[in-house]
Design a protein around this motif. Sequence first.
Motif, PDB file in Angstrom:
ATOM      1  N   HIS A 191      58.118 -33.849 -86.312  1.00 36.90           N
ATOM      2  CA  HIS A 191      57.447 -32.667 -85.776  1.00 36.90           C
ATOM      3  C   HIS A 191      57.630 -31.422 -86.655  1.00 36.90           C
ATOM      4  O   HIS A 191      57.086 -30.361 -86.330  1.00 36.90           O
ATOM      5  N   LEU A 192      58.410 -31.572 -87.738  1.00 36.02           N
ATOM      6  CA  LEU A 192      58.618 -30.484 -88.690  1.00 36.02           C
ATOM      7  C   LEU A 192      59.147 -29.218 -88.006  1.00 36.02           C
ATOM      8  O   LEU A 192      58.632 -28.109 -88.197  1.00 36.02           O
ATOM      9  N   GLN A 193      60.191 -29.420 -87.207  1.00 35.78           N
ATOM     10  CA  GLN A 193      60.855 -28.315 -86.528  1.00 35.78           C
ATOM     11  C   GLN A 193      62.261 -28.127 -87.093  1.00 35.78           C
ATOM     12  O   GLN A 193      62.773 -28.985 -87.810  1.00 35.78           O
ATOM     13  N   LEU A 194      62.867 -27.012 -86.767  1.00 33.47           N
ATOM     14  CA  LEU A 194      64.194 -26.685 -87.284  1.00 33.47           C
ATOM     15  C   LEU A 194      65.104 -26.223 -86.153  1.00 33.47           C
ATOM     16  O   LEU A 194      64.636 -25.805 -85.089  1.00 33.47           O
ATOM     17  N   ILE A 195      66.393 -26.288 -86.415  1.00 32.48           N
ATOM     18  CA  ILE A 195      67.385 -25.705 -85.514  1.00 32.48           C
ATOM     19  C   ILE A 195      67.616 -24.268 -85.962  1.00 32.48           C
ATOM     20  O   ILE A 195      67.913 -24.013 -87.129  1.00 32.48           O
ATOM     21  N   ASP A 325      59.566 -24.171 -84.253  1.00 30.13           N
ATOM     22  CA  ASP A 325      58.562 -24.614 -85.221  1.00 30.13           C
ATOM     23  C   ASP A 325      58.773 -23.869 -86.541  1.00 30.13           C
ATOM     24  O   ASP A 325      59.007 -22.657 -86.552  1.00 30.13           O
ATOM     25  N   ALA A 326      58.700 -24.604 -87.627  1.00 25.55           N
ATOM     26  CA  ALA A 326      58.837 -23.976 -88.942  1.00 25.55           C
ATOM     27  C   ALA A 326      57.621 -23.093 -89.208  1.00 25.55           C
ATOM     28  O   ALA A 326      56.493 -23.441 -88.855  1.00 25.55           O
ATOM     29  N   SER A 327      57.846 -21.955 -89.827  1.00 26.89           N
ATOM     30  CA  SER A 327      56.755 -21.021 -90.125  1.00 26.89           C
ATOM     31  C   SER A 327      55.839 -21.607 -91.198  1.00 26.89           C
ATOM     32  O   SER A 327      56.251 -22.461 -91.991  1.00 26.89           O
ATOM     33  N   ASN A 329      54.908 -20.224 -93.871  1.00 23.86           N
ATOM     34  CA  ASN A 329      55.498 -19.918 -95.173  1.00 23.86           C
ATOM     35  C   ASN A 329      56.580 -20.927 -95.542  1.00 23.86           C
ATOM     36  O   ASN A 329      56.641 -21.394 -96.687  1.00 23.86           O
ATOM     37  N   TYR A 330      57.421 -21.280 -94.559  1.00 26.86           N
ATOM     38  CA  TYR A 330      58.482 -22.263 -94.813  1.00 26.86           C
ATOM     39  C   TYR A 330      57.867 -23.606 -95.180  1.00 26.86           C
ATOM     40  O   TYR A 330      58.303 -24.261 -96.139  1.00 26.86           O
ATOM     41  N   ARG A 331      56.853 -24.020 -94.425  1.00 22.99           N
ATOM     42  CA  ARG A 331      56.236 -25.321 -94.687  1.00 22.99           C
ATOM     43  C   ARG A 331      55.569 -25.350 -96.057  1.00 22.99           C
ATOM     44  O   ARG A 331      55.561 -26.374 -96.737  1.00 22.99           O
ATOM     45  N   SER A 332      55.022 -24.212 -96.472  1.00 19.31           N
ATOM     46  CA  SER A 332      54.407 -24.164 -97.799  1.00 19.31           C
ATOM     47  C   SER A 332      55.453 -24.298 -98.894  1.00 19.31           C
ATOM     48  O   SER A 332      55.188 -24.898 -99.945  1.00 19.31           O
ATOM     49  N   LEU A 333      56.650 -23.750 -98.658  1.00 16.60           N
ATOM     50  CA  LEU A 333      57.732 -23.885 -99.636  1.00 16.60           C
ATOM     51  C   LEU A 333      58.185 -25.334 -99.762  1.00 16.60           C
ATOM     52  O   LEU A 333      58.542 -25.789-100.843  1.00 16.60           O
ATOM     53  N   ILE A 334      58.145 -26.053 -98.646  1.00 17.25           N
ATOM     54  CA  ILE A 334      58.534 -27.459 -98.644  1.00 17.25           C
ATOM     55  C   ILE A 334      57.419 -28.312 -99.228  1.00 17.25           C
ATOM     56  O   ILE A 334      57.645 -29.385 -99.765  1.00 17.25           O
ATOM     57  N   GLY A 335      56.189 -27.825 -99.093  1.00 13.59           N
ATOM     58  CA  GLY A 335      55.046 -28.583 -99.590  1.00 13.59           C
ATOM     59  C   GLY A 335      54.453 -29.507 -98.555  1.00 13.59           C
ATOM     60  O   GLY A 335      53.975 -30.601 -98.898  1.00 13.59           O
ATOM     61  N   VAL A 336      54.515 -29.106 -97.266  1.00 14.03           N
ATOM     62  CA  VAL A 336      53.927 -29.943 -96.212  1.00 14.03           C
ATOM     63  C   VAL A 336      52.907 -29.141 -95.419  1.00 14.03           C
ATOM     64  O   VAL A 336      52.921 -27.909 -95.446  1.00 14.03           O
TER      65      VAL A 336
END
Length: 336
Positions: A191-195, A325-327, A329-336
Amino acid sequence: MSYKVNERVLCFHGPLLYEAKVIDTEKKEDSSTYLIHYRGWKNSWDEWVGPDRILKWNEENLKTQKELKSAALAARQKSTAAKKAATSASKVEASGQTSKPAGKRSRESSATTMEGDSRETPQRTKTQKSASPLPHVIKNEAVSEGAVDAAVKGVEEESVDEEPPLPKHKIRVPDVLKLWLVDDWEHITKHLQLISLPRKPTVRAAIAAFRESKISYLTNEIDLDVFEQAMAGLVIYFNKCLGNMLLYRFERQQYMEIRRDYPGVEMCDIYGAEHLIRLFVSLPELIDHTNMDSQSIDCLLGYIEEFLQYLVLHKEEYFINKYQDASPNYRSLIGV
């Protein structure tokens, strides 16, 4: 994130990233797996991996590769220096003694983590003989950072074996926590979520609370020493293993941001029980890289299993009930 055949990528193998190439793909339901060839490795090392093991070939991920390599090299140099120092000390000790107390065994350098060292003072030896059968006291140096580094290094080196040995020891993780680990994996990798970090209570706070709940029941001096060193060892193990062994790929960017935003702060004061219980999956393998006697190991594992039961009893306090949920911007840094 998808990858094409012949695409140049970076792939996790153990805690490090290696240059690789996608040589085949296979679609499975709603996800894909990729056949990876590592550059410079024999074809026998080719393997099918999920997308969580792969990173795009770009400047940001190449920087991550260098950081992981530098950290691993620093840990190796530190453990090598500690090993040389321990070997020199052993030689000096051997040359200065003509006899050894009964039951004394040699120490195999700082590769020990929570070592059961029988080199006690006469007073401590007398106390131990008069007490119930208990493990040797776990020495401070046995849970030092250098010792834990050596154990982690041993696990990392074995992680590239074609058939890594099964751990000799087991930790009985309660079913409630096993289910939590599965849900945790799905939240982060699927689900591409974070703690949300920093966490409250922290890892250090959880260990300290368990210590306070139990320490009043320990009336025997040896029991108390073993317990204190076990608790101190858990803190050191967590700090050392988090960045190398306990994070999913999707969390690594968050980890780097935490290290940047909280310089000098130990990770046990940032992360919480959610990441701590991941340690207990890897801990049996780490214990295999120690020289602890069987009594000490049994005692240590007993305290750990009590701690896990404590976490179950207080799960509402120590575990989150909602991931974030990851932002974008964060997901773009990861490349997803």
